[in-house]
Design an enzyme around this catalytic site. Structure first.
Site, PDB file in Angstrom:
ATOM      1  N   ARG A   1       0.808  -1.224   0.000  1.00  0.00           N
ATOM      2  CA  ARG A   1       0.000   0.000   0.000  1.00  0.00           C
ATOM      3  C   ARG A   1       0.842   1.274   0.000  1.00  0.00           C
ATOM      4  O   ARG A   1       0.387   2.327   0.435  1.00  0.00           O
ATOM      5  CB  ARG A   1      -0.990   0.008   1.182  1.00  0.00           C
ATOM      6  CG  ARG A   1      -1.985  -1.142   1.136  1.00  0.00           C
ATOM      7  CD  ARG A   1      -3.112  -0.947   2.120  1.00  0.00           C
ATOM      8  NE  ARG A   1      -4.085  -2.023   2.000  1.00  0.00           N
ATOM      9  CZ  ARG A   1      -4.097  -3.115   2.754  1.00  0.00           C
ATOM     10  NH1 ARG A   1      -3.175  -3.279   3.688  1.00  0.00           N
ATOM     11  NH2 ARG A   1      -5.017  -4.038   2.578  1.00  0.00           N
TER      12      ARG A   1
ATOM     13  N   LYS B   1       3.459  11.298 -11.461  1.00  0.00           N
ATOM     14  CA  LYS B   1       2.575  10.492 -12.297  1.00  0.00           C
ATOM     15  C   LYS B   1       3.272   9.175 -12.626  1.00  0.00           C
ATOM     16  O   LYS B   1       4.376   9.165 -13.166  1.00  0.00           O
ATOM     17  CB  LYS B   1       2.230  11.227 -13.590  1.00  0.00           C
ATOM     18  CG  LYS B   1       1.141  12.271 -13.441  1.00  0.00           C
ATOM     19  CD  LYS B   1       0.731  12.795 -14.803  1.00  0.00           C
ATOM     20  CE  LYS B   1      -0.434  13.767 -14.706  1.00  0.00           C
ATOM     21  NZ  LYS B   1      -0.841  14.284 -16.038  1.00  0.00           N
TER      22      LYS B   1
ATOM     23  N   HIS C   1       7.890   8.148 -27.588  1.00  0.00           N
ATOM     24  CA  HIS C   1       6.919   9.038 -26.940  1.00  0.00           C
ATOM     25  C   HIS C   1       7.208  10.503 -27.243  1.00  0.00           C
ATOM     26  O   HIS C   1       6.306  11.266 -27.596  1.00  0.00           O
ATOM     27  CB  HIS C   1       6.934   8.807 -25.428  1.00  0.00           C
ATOM     28  CG  HIS C   1       6.059   9.752 -24.672  1.00  0.00           C
ATOM     29  ND1 HIS C   1       4.685   9.766 -24.804  1.00  0.00           N
ATOM     30  CD2 HIS C   1       6.354  10.755 -23.797  1.00  0.00           C
ATOM     31  CE1 HIS C   1       4.172  10.709 -24.027  1.00  0.00           C
ATOM     32  NE2 HIS C   1       5.166  11.322 -23.422  1.00  0.00           N
TER      33      HIS C   1
ATOM     34  N   LYS D   1       8.176  22.716 -14.358  1.00  0.00           N
ATOM     35  CA  LYS D   1       7.276  21.621 -13.985  1.00  0.00           C
ATOM     36  C   LYS D   1       7.007  21.624 -12.489  1.00  0.00           C
ATOM     37  O   LYS D   1       5.876  21.379 -12.051  1.00  0.00           O
ATOM     38  CB  LYS D   1       7.842  20.270 -14.408  1.00  0.00           C
ATOM     39  CG  LYS D   1       6.858  19.148 -14.075  1.00  0.00           C
ATOM     40  CD  LYS D   1       7.030  17.917 -14.908  1.00  0.00           C
ATOM     41  CE  LYS D   1       5.859  16.968 -14.690  1.00  0.00           C
ATOM     42  NZ  LYS D   1       6.012  15.694 -15.422  1.00  0.00           N
TER      43      LYS D   1
ATOM     44  N   ASN E   1       0.097  18.616 -20.693  1.00  0.00           N
ATOM     45  CA  ASN E   1      -0.304  17.610 -21.672  1.00  0.00           C
ATOM     46  C   ASN E   1      -0.319  18.147 -23.107  1.00  0.00           C
ATOM     47  O   ASN E   1      -0.833  17.472 -24.013  1.00  0.00           O
ATOM     48  CB  ASN E   1      -1.699  17.069 -21.330  1.00  0.00           C
ATOM     49  CG  ASN E   1      -1.711  16.288 -20.031  1.00  0.00           C
ATOM     50  OD1 ASN E   1      -0.773  15.561 -19.729  1.00  0.00           O
ATOM     51  ND2 ASN E   1      -2.768  16.448 -19.251  1.00  0.00           N
TER      52      ASN E   1
END
Length: 365
Positions: A120, A142, A266, A226, A245
């Site tokens: 967890r 992320k 990417h 960022k 994004n």
């Protein structure tokens, strides 16, 4: 050493940037180990950097078992997530331990997600080895894996304990990977900093040639940008973080069409996606056509794709929009788009007609 804080209250951490930092990582990380082992997860392309890290940790009295995974986007998978979590459990990892992600965005995303769910939630350290990971994916928490439905659709927000960036590791990075990472550097100028985009236009050649000052400025400026955005909107609830994004909605559709493979990296997909976002904005009368042309020209000048043909994509607009419908940013039946009013003037638009997007994609190549 340059230290940039990511201010998130109890989850705050530092991004430390210094040439040669990998050789000193043991000195920096030993206090976090509390006398425990620090497992390293890396990929097959990074054996030399991994040896340097293991030696540095050993010199600081830290044991570091290593799990080496296949390089490439296909590693961000359920199967590798299972192998990583099983291996960490075999190592006896407890919640307070630190797991090290040594690699690019694939390793960082996979290890971040694995540690978010192991017992967890365990701690992890990001040591990014690609330009893309150094300026973008290693910062902000992320984490995700890919699924059959699309990219990064299974994941969690899980912040690292610290991020260590050594610009010197980029010396061994293939030029294609360096270019792919540069797309994310240029993105910070296109979002809200026209002056930085102009700097990119003037200094990209020096960055690719290995100029230490150019690389240091590009990395430091990008990380600071960022960190500021993440601190303002950690979980993308206010729309501020969504600006990061830019190019990704178009780009992820291109990646899906090319099978999330090395056919289109990417960063290459993001570059094409940013050019398409500006071109679509110009077609809709939102952005000056000369700004869209300037973005495309700069991306072409550094060897990045600026559209569908350059990205090796031949699918029609309806097919690409179909890929977009799996985007994790979908809100009900609405897909938010990052569009632009000009360079440095990106905004979130939740009213885009997907039929217009499909028609636009059919009309551009």
């Amino acid at each position: 050493m340059t230290t940039i804080p990511v201010a998130l209250g109890a989850r705050s951490y530092d991004v430390r940037i210094e040439p040669g930092l990998l050789t000193r990582a043991g000195e920096v990380l030993a206090p976090l180990s509390r006398g425990r082992a620090m497992p390293i997860i890396t990929d097959t392309n990074l054996s030399a950097h991994c040896d340097t890290l293991v030696s540095s940790l050993a010199a600081a009295g830290v044991t570091a078992p290593v799990l080496t995974l296949p390089a490439g986007e296909s590693t961000k998978s359920w199967a590798q997530l299972e192998s990583v979590t099983d291996w960490l459990l075999e190592q006896g990892v407890v919640r307070s331990d630190q797991v090290i992600a040594l690699g690019g965005g694939v390793i960082g995303d996979l290890v971040g997600f694995a540690t978010s769910i192991l017992k967890r939630g365990c701690n992890f350290v990001q040591i990014p080895t690609t330009l893309l990971a150094q300026v973008d994916s290693s910062v902000g928490g992320k984490t995700a894996i890919n699924s059959r439905a699309g990219k990064n659709l299974v994941g969690a927000f899980h912040q690292p304990s610290v991020v260590l960036i050594d610009p010197q590791v980029l010396d061994s990075l293939p030029q294609r990977e360096l270019r792919a990472g540069y797309a994310e550097v240029a993105k910070y100028g296109l979002i809200d900093d026209a002056g930085f985009f102009a700097w990119c236009e003037d200094n990209a050649a020096a960055l690719f040639a290995g100029d230490p000052a150019a690389r240091a400025h590009a990395i430091g400026h990008s990380v600071a940008a960022k960190a500021r955005i993440v601190a303002a909107d950690e979980r993308e609830t206010t729309g501020t973080r969504a600006l990061l994004n830019l190019g990704h909605t178009f780009g992820h559709a291109l990646e899906a069409e090319t099978g999330f493979s090395d056919k289109l990296l990417h960063g290459e997909a993001v570059a094409a996606g940013m050019a398409l976002a500006f071109a679509f904005s110009a077609e809709q009368g939102l952005c000056p056509a000369e700004d869209a042309a300037r973005v495309a020209a700069h991306l072409r000048s550094v060897g990045l794709p600026d559209g569908l043909t350059a990205a090796g994509v031949t699918a029609d607009g309806a097919t690409l929009v179909g890929h977009m419908l799996h985007d994790k940013k979908m809100e009900g039946s609405t897909l938010p788009f990052l569009l632009a009013r000009g360079i440095g003037q990106t905004y979130l638009d939740k009213t885009v007609d997907l039929a217009k997007v499909a028609a636009f994609l059919d009309g551009v190549r």
